[in-house]
Design an enzyme around this catalytic site. Structure first.
Site, PDB file in Angstrom:
ATOM      1  N   GLU A 262       0.446   6.300  12.733  1.00  0.00           N
ATOM      2  CA  GLU A 262      -0.877   5.822  13.116  1.00  0.00           C
ATOM      3  C   GLU A 262      -0.911   4.314  13.366  1.00  0.00           C
ATOM      4  O   GLU A 262      -1.545   3.850  14.307  1.00  0.00           O
ATOM      5  CB  GLU A 262      -1.887   6.185  12.032  1.00  0.00           C
ATOM      6  CG  GLU A 262      -3.313   6.053  12.530  1.00  0.00           C
ATOM      7  CD  GLU A 262      -4.328   6.557  11.527  1.00  0.00           C
ATOM      8  OE1 GLU A 262      -3.950   6.875  10.391  1.00  0.00           O
ATOM      9  OE2 GLU A 262      -5.506   6.616  11.903  1.00  0.00           O
ATOM     10  N   ASP A 263      -0.222   3.555  12.544  1.00  0.00           N
ATOM     11  CA  ASP A 263      -0.418   2.104  12.576  1.00  0.00           C
ATOM     12  C   ASP A 263       0.738   1.288  13.146  1.00  0.00           C
ATOM     13  O   ASP A 263       0.644   0.068  13.224  1.00  0.00           O
ATOM     14  CB  ASP A 263      -0.693   1.571  11.154  1.00  0.00           C
ATOM     15  CG  ASP A 263      -1.977   2.139  10.569  1.00  0.00           C
ATOM     16  OD1 ASP A 263      -2.788   2.653  11.358  1.00  0.00           O
ATOM     17  OD2 ASP A 263      -2.155   2.072   9.349  1.00  0.00           O
TER      18      ASP A 263
ATOM     19  N   HIS B 123       0.827  -1.205   0.000  1.00  0.00           N
ATOM     20  CA  HIS B 123       0.000   0.000   0.000  1.00  0.00           C
ATOM     21  C   HIS B 123       0.866   1.262   0.000  1.00  0.00           C
ATOM     22  O   HIS B 123       0.722   2.117  -0.868  1.00  0.00           O
ATOM     23  CB  HIS B 123      -0.943  -0.022   1.205  1.00  0.00           C
ATOM     24  CG  HIS B 123      -1.611   1.288   1.492  1.00  0.00           C
ATOM     25  ND1 HIS B 123      -2.464   1.899   0.596  1.00  0.00           N
ATOM     26  CD2 HIS B 123      -1.534   2.119   2.570  1.00  0.00           C
ATOM     27  CE1 HIS B 123      -2.889   3.043   1.121  1.00  0.00           C
ATOM     28  NE2 HIS B 123      -2.339   3.206   2.304  1.00  0.00           N
TER      29      HIS B 123
HETATM   30 MN    MN Z   1      -2.767   4.646   3.975  1.00  0.00          MN
END
Ligand code: MN
Length: 515
Positions: free
Chosen positions: A75-76, A47
């Site tokens: 964020e992840d 991605h």
């Molecule tokens: Mn993304």
């Protein structure tokens, strides 16, 4: 999976430092996302690599591409802001954090607040490059939406149509807009999508061969007439945009004149008009269909000459004629301007400043397709007074840009400092958006909602935490005011409030209490 090398191959004259930066960001992202998978089962890295690649292909600079590669790390993954700052510096951190913040702008399922959401979305991004990364991020998410659990698909697709598509449109990013629309369409309006597909299917089979034949005829004629250096191509209208047009034409596809379009890209504005003349000798033009968007660009900056003609074989074609530069702008919009910032040649294109002053008044206008205004007649909105519905601060910036010649880098900086930092957008607990000057405090918020709310503030929660009345609000905060009949303003509030509206209302409430 796209490699760092493939991304670098798209950079325009990269320095060694540029190459190293992309490689480093790529490897860093790969490590951070290690073990994470997409819904498709592919490594998460596919991605972010796709996002980085698309940004590079659009011509964005190395910092923006690196931010694209890193956009999901904070964020992840375990990676912190501090890590990004240390490894990549302030600018990339700023961009990555901007993209992260935008994730909180969510579509909640009603279209009551869409315009506010778009504003919030734009304002929260703070730097136009953040918006571009976010749009490219969403594009890849839409391209892989079929792997996402069904329950989420509709929300994501609707959010794309309601928020991302209009923003891409306002920013003049035609290519990404069209792709987002056509990817979201079948999820949001499955029956309508099928109906358009069926209608188009009958035509499209014939169309491809037909267009190729007509293109050869045109090319020969253009060359015979001595036109140098031109490119021709053709396209079939996008499904979603065809859907909107069909609705207005009682679903009669024969009345859609721009279903098939031929595009001629030439070197100069003069050649555009010459090409139009040649086209009109090859095919018979339909009356009153010549639109000169070169002299009168659309509000989002779009420039081209459009004419509609009927070929010898009886096919109705729209012909779009533009220069290389206009073509690039039509596809990439504001992103193209970031790319052209170093261009110093005497091209006839408008300056960034002019372009921006055209963009700003339209940036926050409700998206035309939603309220069944004609898509092509967006330019007609120029005749209405654009000042009516636009907050004044946006105007001032637009006017400022008409007078000042901003260079590329200044342009980016100004976008950051003036355009985005003058206002903040905060939510009520119901998801309503309130637009306030930066530095505003909960008292301003309360009075912006209603004097009765302001006059009876008993307590304030920001993002679910109790705070003081003079806490400075930030973009995206959810502000909840508790009121009590017995609560009243005090003279101290006049100092705490930042907006003149709130100050005035507090003063009058205080005077009333004295009586
Ligand atoms: Mn993304």
């Amino acid at each position: 999976m796209t490699t760092a090398k493939e991304i670098i191959a798209n950079l325009n004259k990269p320095t060694d430092a540029d190459r190293r930066l992309i490689e480093k960001a790529y490897e860093y992202a790969q490590k951070a996302h290690e073990g994470h998978k997409r819904y498709s089962g592919e490594p998460y890295m596919t991605h972010v690599a796709a996002v980085g690649f698309n940004l590079a292909e659009m011509g964005m600079g190395p910092n923006t591409i690196a931010s694209g590669l890193l956009h999901d790390t904070i964020e992840d993954t375990e990676v912190t802001s501090e890590d990004i700052r240390r490894e990549f510096g302030e600018e990339i951190l700023f961009l990555v954090e901007g993209v992260t913040k935008l994730s909180s702008v969510r579509y909640y399922g009603t279209d009551r607040h869409n315009e506010s959401l778009r504003k919030l979305f734009v304002a929260t991004s703070q730097d136009i490059r953040v918006l571009i990364v976010k749009l490219v991020d969403r594009l890849h998410n839409m391209q892989t939406l079929k792997h996402v659990p069904e329950a989420k698909q509709l929300r994501i697709a609707t959010e794309t149509l309601e928020i991302y598509v209009p923003v891409a449109h306002r920013l003049g990013m035609g290519l990404i807009r069209k792709e987002l629309e056509d990817l979201a369409f079948p999820y949001v309006l499955p029956e309508e999508h099928k109906r358009v597909c069926d209608l188009l299917h009958q035509r499209a089979e014939k169309a491809q061969g037909l267009l190729e034949k007509e293109r050869k005829i045109l090319q020969k004629k253009l060359a015979d007439s001595g036109l140098m250096d031109f490119k021709t191509s053709y396209r079939v209208k996008g499904l979603y945009s065809l859907y909107h047009k069909l609705k207005r034409k009682e679903w009669d596809i024969d009345n859609v004149y721009d279903l098939l379009a031929m595009r001629i890209v030439v070197n100069s504005v003069e050649d555009c008009y010459r090409a139009m003349g040649i086209v009109h000798t090859v095919w018979r033009p339909l009356p009153k269909r010549v639109k000169d968007y070169i002299n009168l660009p659309k509000p989002n900056g779009y420039q081209s000459i459009h004419t509609t003609a009927i070929t010898k074989a009886g096919t109705i074609l729209e012909i779009q004629i533009r220069t290389q530069k206009m073509h690039h702008e039509a596809e990439y919009g504001i992103a193209a301007h970031l790319i052209y910032k170093e261009e110093t040649t005497g091209t006839k294109g408008r300056s960034t400043a002019e372009w921006f002053s055209n963009l700003v008044p339209t940036l926050f206008r409700p998206f035309a397709w939603r309220d069944n205004a004609k898509h092509e007649d967006l330019e007609a909105t120029r005749n209405t007074d654009p000042k009516q519905k636009i907050p004044n601060w946006i105007h001032q910036i637009g006017e400022m840009y008409t007078h000042e010649k901003a260079s590329g880098q200044e342009f980016v900086d100004d976008m950051r400092t003036d355009f985005f930092s003058n206002r903040i957008f905060v939510f009520t607990p119901n998801g309503d958006v309130v637009d306030l000057p930066s530095g505003a405090v909960p008292i301003d918020f309360a009075y912006a909602i209603h004097s009765e709310v302001g006059n009876h503030i008993a307590g304030v929660k920001v993002n679910n935490k109790l705070v003081q009345l003079d806490t400075v609000l930030r973009n995206g905060d959810i502000v909840e005011i508790e009121t009590k009949k017995s609560a009243h303003p005090t003279p101290k509030w006049v100092q705490m409030a930042q907006t003149s509206v709130a100050k005035r209302r507090i003063k009058s409430a205080l005077m009333e209490m004295e009586h």
